[in-house]
Design a protein around this motif. Structure first.
Motif, PDB file in Angstrom:
ATOM      1  N   PRO A 164       0.810  -1.011   0.155  1.00 37.32           N
ATOM      2  CA  PRO A 164      -0.022   0.029  -0.090  1.00 37.32           C
ATOM      3  C   PRO A 164       0.788   1.179  -0.049  1.00 37.32           C
ATOM      4  N   THR A 165       0.537   2.341  -0.747  1.00 36.13           N
ATOM      5  CA  THR A 165       1.345   3.615  -0.910  1.00 36.13           C
ATOM      6  C   THR A 165       0.207   4.822  -0.778  1.00 36.13           C
ATOM      7  N   PRO A 166       0.625   6.008  -0.276  1.00 41.85           N
ATOM      8  CA  PRO A 166      -0.486   6.984  -0.398  1.00 41.85           C
ATOM      9  C   PRO A 166      -0.921   7.280  -1.753  1.00 41.85           C
ATOM     10  N   ASN A 167      -0.564   6.744  -2.508  1.00 40.23           N
ATOM     11  CA  ASN A 167      -0.836   7.136  -3.865  1.00 40.23           C
ATOM     12  C   ASN A 167      -1.267   5.829  -4.870  1.00 40.23           C
ATOM     13  N   GLY A 168      -1.863   4.918  -4.134  1.00 40.79           N
ATOM     14  CA  GLY A 168      -2.268   3.585  -4.933  1.00 40.79           C
ATOM     15  C   GLY A 168      -1.791   2.383  -4.626  1.00 40.79           C
ATOM     16  N   ILE A 169      -1.972   1.361  -4.987  1.00 40.85           N
ATOM     17  CA  ILE A 169      -1.502   0.059  -4.300  1.00 40.85           C
ATOM     18  C   ILE A 169      -0.561  -0.416  -5.464  1.00 40.85           C
ATOM     19  N   LEU A 170       0.671  -1.256  -5.113  1.00 35.60           N
ATOM     20  CA  LEU A 170       1.718  -1.557  -6.068  1.00 35.60           C
ATOM     21  C   LEU A 170       1.485  -3.056  -5.686  1.00 35.60           C
ATOM     22  N   ALA A 177      10.521 -11.294  -3.199  1.00 33.84           N
ATOM     23  CA  ALA A 177       9.750 -10.410  -4.135  1.00 33.84           C
ATOM     24  C   ALA A 177      10.446 -10.276  -5.319  1.00 33.84           C
ATOM     25  N   SER A 178       9.805 -10.264  -6.233  1.00 32.19           N
ATOM     26  CA  SER A 178      10.286  -9.887  -7.613  1.00 32.19           C
ATOM     27  C   SER A 178       9.269  -9.406  -8.579  1.00 32.19           C
ATOM     28  N   ALA A 179       9.876  -9.155  -9.903  1.00 29.06           N
ATOM     29  CA  ALA A 179       9.018  -8.698 -10.882  1.00 29.06           C
ATOM     30  C   ALA A 179       8.133  -9.697 -11.535  1.00 29.06           C
ATOM     31  N   PRO A 180       7.093  -9.588 -12.206  1.00 26.79           N
ATOM     32  CA  PRO A 180       6.686  -8.242 -12.744  1.00 26.79           C
ATOM     33  C   PRO A 180       5.848  -7.530 -11.717  1.00 26.79           C
ATOM     34  N   ILE A 181       6.003  -5.936 -11.756  1.00 27.81           N
ATOM     35  CA  ILE A 181       5.262  -5.250 -10.948  1.00 27.81           C
ATOM     36  C   ILE A 181       3.978  -4.511 -11.912  1.00 27.81           C
ATOM     37  N   ARG A 182       3.067  -4.354 -11.168  1.00 28.10           N
ATOM     38  CA  ARG A 182       2.131  -3.362 -11.807  1.00 28.10           C
ATOM     39  C   ARG A 182       1.482  -2.497 -10.484  1.00 28.10           C
ATOM     40  N   TRP A 183       1.223  -1.070 -11.030  1.00 29.37           N
ATOM     41  CA  TRP A 183       0.644  -0.107 -10.144  1.00 29.37           C
ATOM     42  C   TRP A 183      -0.777   0.178 -10.603  1.00 29.37           C
ATOM     43  N   ASP A 184      -1.712   0.064  -9.551  1.00 28.73           N
ATOM     44  CA  ASP A 184      -3.110   0.381  -9.564  1.00 28.73           C
ATOM     45  C   ASP A 184      -3.162   1.886  -9.864  1.00 28.73           C
ATOM     46  N   LYS A 185      -3.452   2.381 -11.145  1.00 27.87           N
ATOM     47  CA  LYS A 185      -3.624   3.727 -11.583  1.00 27.87           C
ATOM     48  C   LYS A 185      -5.118   4.071 -11.937  1.00 27.87           C
ATOM     49  N   GLY A 202      -7.740   2.249 -11.147  1.00 26.81           N
ATOM     50  CA  GLY A 202      -8.305   0.922 -11.434  1.00 26.81           C
ATOM     51  C   GLY A 202      -7.638   0.309 -12.521  1.00 26.81           C
ATOM     52  N   LYS A 203      -6.526   0.934 -13.250  1.00 22.71           N
ATOM     53  CA  LYS A 203      -5.856   0.400 -14.372  1.00 22.71           C
ATOM     54  C   LYS A 203      -4.732  -0.314 -13.660  1.00 22.71           C
ATOM     55  N   LEU A 204      -4.300  -1.377 -14.177  1.00 24.66           N
ATOM     56  CA  LEU A 204      -3.143  -2.008 -13.805  1.00 24.66           C
ATOM     57  C   LEU A 204      -1.928  -1.511 -15.024  1.00 24.66           C
ATOM     58  N   VAL A 205      -1.052  -0.801 -14.390  1.00 23.73           N
ATOM     59  CA  VAL A 205      -0.041  -0.264 -15.410  1.00 23.73           C
ATOM     60  C   VAL A 205       1.405  -0.782 -14.839  1.00 23.73           C
ATOM     61  N   GLU A 206       2.331  -0.670 -15.868  1.00 32.36           N
ATOM     62  CA  GLU A 206       3.737  -1.162 -15.467  1.00 32.36           C
ATOM     63  C   GLU A 206       4.243   0.227 -15.176  1.00 32.36           C
ATOM     64  N   LYS A 220       3.897   8.344 -11.036  1.00 33.21           N
ATOM     65  CA  LYS A 220       4.560   7.026 -11.366  1.00 33.21           C
ATOM     66  C   LYS A 220       5.424   7.098 -12.252  1.00 33.21           C
ATOM     67  N   GLN A 221       6.318   8.096 -12.402  1.00 30.72           N
ATOM     68  CA  GLN A 221       7.441   8.147 -13.273  1.00 30.72           C
ATOM     69  C   GLN A 221       8.797   7.846 -12.387  1.00 30.72           C
ATOM     70  N   LYS A 222       9.821   7.510 -13.097  1.00 34.32           N
ATOM     71  CA  LYS A 222      11.042   7.088 -12.613  1.00 34.32           C
ATOM     72  C   LYS A 222      11.762   8.073 -12.596  1.00 34.32           C
ATOM     73  N   LEU A 223      12.401   8.557 -11.270  1.00 32.88           N
ATOM     74  CA  LEU A 223      13.285   9.697 -11.053  1.00 32.88           C
ATOM     75  C   LEU A 223      14.535   9.256 -11.331  1.00 32.88           C
ATOM     76  N   ILE A 224      15.132   8.129 -10.982  1.00 26.74           N
ATOM     77  CA  ILE A 224      16.704   7.967 -11.166  1.00 26.74           C
ATOM     78  C   ILE A 224      16.891   6.605 -11.003  1.00 26.74           C
ATOM     79  N   SER A 225      17.827   6.156 -11.546  1.00 32.59           N
ATOM     80  CA  SER A 225      18.463   4.568 -11.586  1.00 32.59           C
ATOM     81  C   SER A 225      19.795   4.772 -11.202  1.00 32.59           C
ATOM     82  N   VAL A 226      20.428   4.056 -10.521  1.00 29.95           N
ATOM     83  CA  VAL A 226      21.758   3.957 -10.021  1.00 29.95           C
ATOM     84  C   VAL A 226      22.267   2.526 -10.007  1.00 29.95           C
TER      85      VAL A 226
END
Length: 317
Positions: free
Chosen positions: A222-228, A242-250, A252-256, A296-302
């Motif tokens: 659970p997150t403040p801005n939808g369920i992961l 815990a592993s991929a795949p991951i979907r975010w409830d946006k 009511g739609k399940l988005v990558e 739901k955007q990626k900010l950074i990847s290291v």
């Protein structure tokens, strides 16, 4: 980095140039800690093998410097190991900002004293009771737990308790009351709780959306801005990770998660903080990826990060 060099890197979000603090230790053998205000830190390195002694640095984030802290005077600071040797196990900050060192001394082949009141250990002429094992068939070992605080340029012992090690539910260092005053260190969690299994209706929808998933079950965060939702992959008879795949409830739609670097089979850990979601990815390449839970955007990847966590927020007065 060489095996004897590591860097503690601070990456501003959503973007900006990173700053780093170098110290002479192997990253794989190092632990990091913050103080209450996130203005200072500790790097604690425990070299592997007989002889090398533990190392400690105090980090000033305002000047990006790390200064060594002398562990001389602490039991176990000389690097000796074995059945009769205490060891410096962990460090941290107390609520007042003082540095604390925790030491275990396991009596693996030393028998405690006994009297009508029970088992006890003698240390510097004083008696320290040892708690009985919770399960008699799994006694573990008796021992001492000690805490030292850095005061006026030296280490002062502030607590010592009899305890029990290496048994089911053994108190070990948790016997020390000083643990309650140490600053809690938040980090990504890979724990999987049966209470966070996705409802059957959602799991069915995910199965229809995501094809060819590994054996396991769908879980949610659970997150403040939808369920992961993520896939808990079976590892062994009863273990999952815990592993991929991951979907975010946006809505009511399940988005990558756009740009997620994890693939099925990678091990994941999650940390949430004020709308930010950190996903630690452990696979052929170790990643730290941060997403904005609102957009739901990626900010950074290291890449090539051994230990990642969101920078702690300043403590409220």
């Amino acid at each position: 980095m060489s095996p004897n060099q590591c860097q503690w890197v601070r990456q501003p979000l959503p973007s900006g140039p990173p700053t780093s603090i170098a110290f002479a230790a192997d990253c794989l053998q190092s632990q990091v800690f913050f103080n209450r205000g996130a203005t200072e830190g500790l790097v604690f390195a425990i070299p592997v093998g007989q002889g090398p002694h533990p190392l400690l640095w105090k980090v000033d984030f305002t000047t990006s410097t790390a200064k060594p802290v002398d562990l001389k005077g602490l039991p176990g600071a000389d690097g000796k190991q074995g059945l009769h040797a205490p060891s410096v196990v962990s460090v941290g900050f107390d609520a007042q900002g003082a540095v604390v060192a925790l030491i275990s001394d396991e009596y693996q082949d030393r028998k405690p004293e006994k009297d009508a009141q029970g088992s006890f250990l003698l240390f510097e002429g004083k008696r320290y009771p040892v708690p009985p094992p919770e399960f008699p068939e799994d006694e573990g070992w008796p021992g001492l737990a000690l805490a030292y605080r850095w005061e006026a340029g030296g280490w002062k012992r502030v607590e010592i308790k009899g305890t029990r090690y290496r048994a089911a539910n053994a108190p070990e260092l948790n016997a020390l009351e000083i643990n309650a005053s140490l600053v809690v260190q938040q980090a990504p969690s890979s724990d999987i709780s049966s209470e966070e299994q996705a409802p059957k209706s959602v799991a069915k929808k995910l199965d229809a959306t995501v094809k060819k998933v590994a054996p396991g079950m769908w879980m949610y965060v659970p997150t403040p801005n939808g369920i992961l939702y993520y896939r808990a992959v079976r590892e062994g008879e009863d273990d999952y990770f815990a592993s991929a795949p991951i979907r975010w409830d946006k809505g009511g739609k399940l988005v990558e998660l756009a740009g997620l670097g994890a693939t099925p089979g990678n091990q994941l850990a999650f940390q949430l903080q004020q709308g930010l979601l950190l996903i630690r990815v452990k696979g052929e390449t170790q990643l730290a990826e941060v997403f904005d839970s609102r957009s739901k955007q990626k900010l950074i990847s290291v890449k090539d990060v051994r230990l990642s966590r969101l920078w702690p927020l300043p403590a409220k007065p």
